[in-house]
Design an enzyme around this catalytic site. Structure first.
Site, PDB file in Angstrom:
ATOM      1  CD  GLU A  96      -0.898   0.251   3.757  1.00 47.21           C
ATOM      2  OE1 GLU A  96      -2.115   0.395   3.658  1.00 47.21           O
ATOM      3  OE2 GLU A  96      -0.294   0.234   4.826  1.00 47.21           O
ATOM      4  CB  CYS A 109       3.852   7.480   2.231  1.00 50.19           C
ATOM      5  SG  CYS A 109       4.310   6.259   3.462  1.00 50.19           S
ATOM      6  CB  CYS A 116       8.116  -4.874   8.822  1.00 45.18           C
ATOM      7  SG  CYS A 116       9.461  -3.974   9.610  1.00 45.18           S
ATOM      8  CB  CYS A 120       7.387  -1.619  16.280  1.00 44.78           C
ATOM      9  SG  CYS A 120       9.053  -1.318  15.657  1.00 44.78           S
ATOM     10  CB  CYS A 123       4.125  -1.075  13.640  1.00 45.54           C
ATOM     11  SG  CYS A 123       4.210  -0.802  11.867  1.00 45.54           S
ATOM     12  CB  CYS A 341       1.226   3.218   9.028  1.00 48.53           C
ATOM     13  SG  CYS A 341       1.674   4.907   8.826  1.00 48.53           S
TER      14      CYS A 341
END
Ligand code: SAH
Length: 353
Positions: A96, A109, A116, A120, A123, A341
């Site tokens: 995205e 962005c 990932c 975290c 996130c 996000c």
């Protein structure tokens, strides 16, 4: 080997590498410039009007593809015109991105990985771990596709790039820096390093390398805590690199590049948001040329953490300002087209299972 793996994405190659490909296919060297121009405009093979069919056929026969990224869905905010993009990669993976419109221009962005590894606690991008790295051409392809979707006439629609989508850019160093070279190329989109921000959770050895390799961009550190104990609660990377390591690395980056460092600080209720934390942050940042972006935490269902109240955010920022730490509260953009996000990709996958 699947068809997908055989595919070679032309956007992955530098201009010099394209020249070699063209020569290897027994075509005149100037075709590389024509091809590079078309690719950077977002053209598919059948739109490359001044290229002979025979040349295009040779490229196809050698498993080259022009645009490896397809826009699958666009959501437009009625409040501020922010656009959210869902892209499909050639292997079916979904990523995205966002285009934000400001007075001075348009900022895209981009994502640098599918998923990932950093995990975290606040996130959404790390919920499924790292699926794969994006290639240089797949990162560039996001900029090219969105530029094509927004430009009027010949003028470039994208003025700024932030590497703040899914993924940890410095965990994919070679591909990300090749992307920076490609997007910066004079004969390509020619976007200046001054207009690019790279955000990292703080992979310190790569921050030194970025400085030594001469990438003078805006380095943004996702700090989110002023001391190791607090940071460990939300950011596992702290086991490898401490906040003191980060301070040393960004000081080195500043000394080499002269670029002010930006710190991101998402306010997590009851975790990193007390005046004590603000005090520790002031002493950590002492002596650095930097700016702090305070971000109200976006709610991520699977993570369950909450943002700090507006009053407490204000108190925290007042304390920083009183102690001469420059800070701003990040404006929320595109609030009506879905929140945090990383959430968009996940929502898309849920709905299209
Ligand atoms: N991995 C890189 C690039 C991601 S940038 C990095 O860590 O910097 C995305 C930014 O959004 C990072 O600053 C990240 O910490 C922040 N972020 C992630 N989840 C968030 C949330 N729920 N609310 C607010 N900011 C968040």
């Amino acid at each position: 080997m699947s068809d997908g793996e055989k595919m070679k994405q032309l956007l992955d190659y530098s201009f010099e590498e394209l020249e070699k490909i063209v020569l290897d296919l027994n075509e005149p060297k100037f075709r590389a410039k024509q091809l590079f121009d078309w690719l950077n405009k977002g053209a598919e093979f059948d739109e490359m009007k001044n290229l002979p069919k025979s040349f295009i056929e040779k490229l196809k026969a050698n498993d080259y593809i022009a645009q490896a990224i397809k826009i699958k869905e666009v959501l437009v905010s009625k409040i501020d015109g922010t656009k959210k993009y869902i892209y499909e990669l050639f292997d079916g993976n979904i990523i995205e991105g966002v285009l934000m419109k400001y007075k001075y221009g348009n900022t895209i962005c981009v994502s640098t990985q599918v998923g990932c590894r950093m995990n975290c606690a606040f996130c959404a991008s790390g919920l499924d771990g790292l699926i794969r790295n994006l290639t240089p051409g797949e990162i560039l392809g996001q900029v090219i596709a969105v530029n094509k979707d927004n430009k009027k006439g010949d003028e470039r629609a994208i003025t700024n790039i932030v590497l703040m989508g899914s993924g940890e850019p410095l965990d994919n160093y070679e591909n990300v820096t090749k992307f920076l070279d490609l997007v910066n190329a004079e004969c390509g989109l020619n976007i200046s390093m001054r207009n690019i921000s790279l955000s990292t959770c703080g992979i310190c050895d790569k921050i030194y390398k970025l400085a030594d390799d001469g990438y003078n961009l805006t380095l943004t550190i996702s700090l989110h805590a002023p001391d190791n104990e607090t940071r460990l609660k939300t950011m596992p990377i702290t086991k490898k690199y401490t906040v003191e390591d980060i301070k040393k690395a960004v000081q080195y980056y500043f000394d080499k590049t002269g670029r002010r460092i930006v710190f991101e600080y998402a306010m997590v209720d009851g975790t990193n948001d007390s005046i004590e934390h603000a005090k520790t942050l002031v002493s950590l940042l002492k002596g650095l040329t930097c700016h702090v972006n305070i971000i109200p935490l976006n709610y991520v269902k699977e993570r369950g953490l909450k943002t700090t109240s507006n009053d407490n955010i204000k108190n925290f920022m007042d304390f920083l300002e009183k102690h001469k730490v420059s800070c701003t509260r990040r404006r929320t953009m595109g609030a009506d087209i879905d929140g945090a996000c990383g959430q968009l990709r996940r929502k898309y996958l849920e709905e299209n299972k």
